[in-house]
Design a protein around this motif. Structure first.
Motif, mmCIF file in Angstrom:
data_model
loop_
_atom_site.group_PDB
_atom_site.id
_atom_site.type_symbol
_atom_site.label_atom_id
_atom_site.label_comp_id
_atom_site.label_asym_id
_atom_site.label_seq_id
_atom_site.Cartn_x
_atom_site.Cartn_y
_atom_site.Cartn_z
ATOM 1 N N THR A 42 0.844 -1.207 0.000
ATOM 2 C CA THR A 42 0.000 0.000 0.000
ATOM 3 C C THR A 42 0.873 1.249 0.000
ATOM 4 O OG1 THR A 42 -1.723 -1.173 1.215
ATOM 5 C CG2 THR A 42 -1.826 1.243 1.237
ATOM 6 N N THR A 43 1.893 1.241 0.852
ATOM 7 C CA THR A 43 2.804 2.393 0.924
ATOM 8 C C THR A 43 3.538 2.585 -0.395
ATOM 9 O OG1 THR A 43 3.080 2.106 3.303
ATOM 10 C CG2 THR A 43 4.783 3.373 2.163
ATOM 11 N N ILE A 44 4.055 1.510 -0.965
ATOM 12 C CA ILE A 44 4.812 1.608 -2.220
ATOM 13 C C ILE A 44 3.918 2.093 -3.353
ATOM 14 C CG2 ILE A 44 6.010 0.238 -3.981
ATOM 15 C CD1 ILE A 44 7.182 -1.409 -1.590
ATOM 16 N N THR A 45 2.698 1.562 -3.451
ATOM 17 C CA THR A 45 1.764 1.991 -4.499
ATOM 18 C C THR A 45 1.426 3.472 -4.344
ATOM 19 O OG1 THR A 45 0.830 -0.223 -4.683
ATOM 20 C CG2 THR A 45 -0.536 1.598 -5.486
ATOM 21 N N THR A 46 1.162 3.893 -3.118
ATOM 22 C CA THR A 46 0.832 5.297 -2.866
ATOM 23 C C THR A 46 1.997 6.204 -3.228
ATOM 24 O OG1 THR A 46 -0.688 4.631 -1.100
ATOM 25 C CG2 THR A 46 0.015 6.933 -1.111
ATOM 26 N N LEU A 47 3.211 5.813 -2.855
ATOM 27 C CA LEU A 47 4.398 6.611 -3.186
ATOM 28 C C LEU A 47 4.582 6.730 -4.695
ATOM 29 C CD1 LEU A 47 6.883 5.367 -0.466
ATOM 30 C CD2 LEU A 47 6.096 7.727 -0.774
ATOM 31 N N ARG A 48 4.379 5.645 -5.426
ATOM 32 C CA ARG A 48 4.532 5.684 -6.892
ATOM 33 C C ARG A 48 3.520 6.646 -7.512
ATOM 34 N NH1 ARG A 48 5.390 -0.631 -7.489
ATOM 35 N NH2 ARG A 48 7.644 -0.694 -7.262
ATOM 36 N N ARG A 49 2.280 6.587 -7.037
ATOM 37 C CA ARG A 49 1.252 7.495 -7.571
ATOM 38 C C ARG A 49 1.585 8.945 -7.241
ATOM 39 N NH1 ARG A 49 -3.817 3.771 -5.737
ATOM 40 N NH2 ARG A 49 -3.689 2.313 -7.474
ATOM 41 N N MET A 50 2.056 9.167 -6.020
ATOM 42 C CA MET A 50 2.402 10.527 -5.602
ATOM 43 C C MET A 50 3.590 11.064 -6.388
ATOM 44 S SD MET A 50 1.784 10.260 -1.500
ATOM 45 C CE MET A 50 2.144 11.997 -1.184
ATOM 46 N N ALA A 52 4.328 10.213 -9.470
ATOM 47 C CA ALA A 52 3.812 10.501 -10.805
ATOM 48 C C ALA A 52 3.048 11.827 -10.833
ATOM 49 C CB ALA A 52 2.913 9.366 -11.282
ATOM 50 N N LYS A 53 2.383 12.168 -9.731
ATOM 51 C CA LYS A 53 1.637 13.426 -9.633
ATOM 52 C C LYS A 53 2.530 14.606 -9.263
ATOM 53 C CE LYS A 53 -2.527 13.210 -7.611
ATOM 54 N NZ LYS A 53 -3.557 12.835 -6.592
ATOM 55 N N GLY A 54 3.792 14.336 -8.927
ATOM 56 C CA GLY A 54 4.707 15.407 -8.558
ATOM 57 C C GLY A 54 4.590 15.852 -7.114
ATOM 58 N N LEU A 55 3.932 15.058 -6.277
ATOM 59 C CA LEU A 55 3.766 15.427 -4.869
ATOM 60 C C LEU A 55 4.992 15.111 -4.029
ATOM 61 C CD1 LEU A 55 0.102 14.181 -4.351
ATOM 62 C CD2 LEU A 55 0.890 16.551 -4.589
ATOM 63 N N PRO A 69 9.093 15.595 0.359
ATOM 64 C CA PRO A 69 7.858 16.217 -0.133
ATOM 65 C C PRO A 69 8.179 17.260 -1.202
ATOM 66 C CG PRO A 69 8.413 17.068 2.036
ATOM 67 C CD PRO A 69 9.415 15.994 1.728
ATOM 68 N N ASN A 70 7.308 17.375 -2.183
ATOM 69 C CA ASN A 70 7.454 18.392 -3.218
ATOM 70 C C ASN A 70 6.310 19.401 -3.134
ATOM 71 O OD1 ASN A 70 8.763 19.581 -5.414
ATOM 72 N ND2 ASN A 70 7.445 18.544 -6.883
#
Length: 126
Positions: A42-50, A52-55, A69-70
């Motif tokens: 869950t953590t890894i998936t969330t980090l990958r999505r974030m 990709a979104k530039g967060l 954090p960005n």
């Protein structure tokens, strides 16, 4: 970066990174597991999505991925506050404070704090 509406999951990850960064994937996995019961995936998936979104930004050192954090916390808070006000109170701070006052949800200390905030805001308008 334009206005951002964070999901709860994104907020939790950023909250960990605002507290201390950079952090490795495994540090975040441990923190989010302890705080929310998240699995490693869950953590890894969330980090990958974030990412990709530039967060978040990721740097690789050896085999470890380090995240920072960005998005600044104060900018995220302002965006979330505006989104909440727009959604729940049609953008009206007055309606929100009125609802809190009617529910007797404000302590004397919080009312004093609101007076002080308003006094400073009024001074800034002059």
């Amino acid at each position: 970066m334009e206005d951002v509406n964070l999901t709860n999951s994104e907020w939790y990850v950023l909250d960990c990174l605002w507290a201390r960064s950079p952090q490795t994937v495994m540090e975040l996995v441990a923190a989010l597991n302890q705080r929310l019961g998240w699995a490693k995936s869950t953590t890894i998936t969330t980090l990958r999505r974030m990412e990709a979104k530039g967060l978040v930004l990721c740097t690789v050192e050896g085999r470890a991925r380090h995240y920072t954090p960005n998005l600044q916390r104060d900018r995220a808070v302002r965006g979330e506050t505006r989104s909440f006000l727009d959604k729940v109170y049609r953008g009206s701070v007055g309606l929100m404070v009125s609802a809190l006052a009617e529910d007797k949800a404000l302590s004397k200390a919080e009312i004093d704090e609101l007076y002080e905030i308003l006094r400073k805001a009024e001074e800034g308008q002059r």
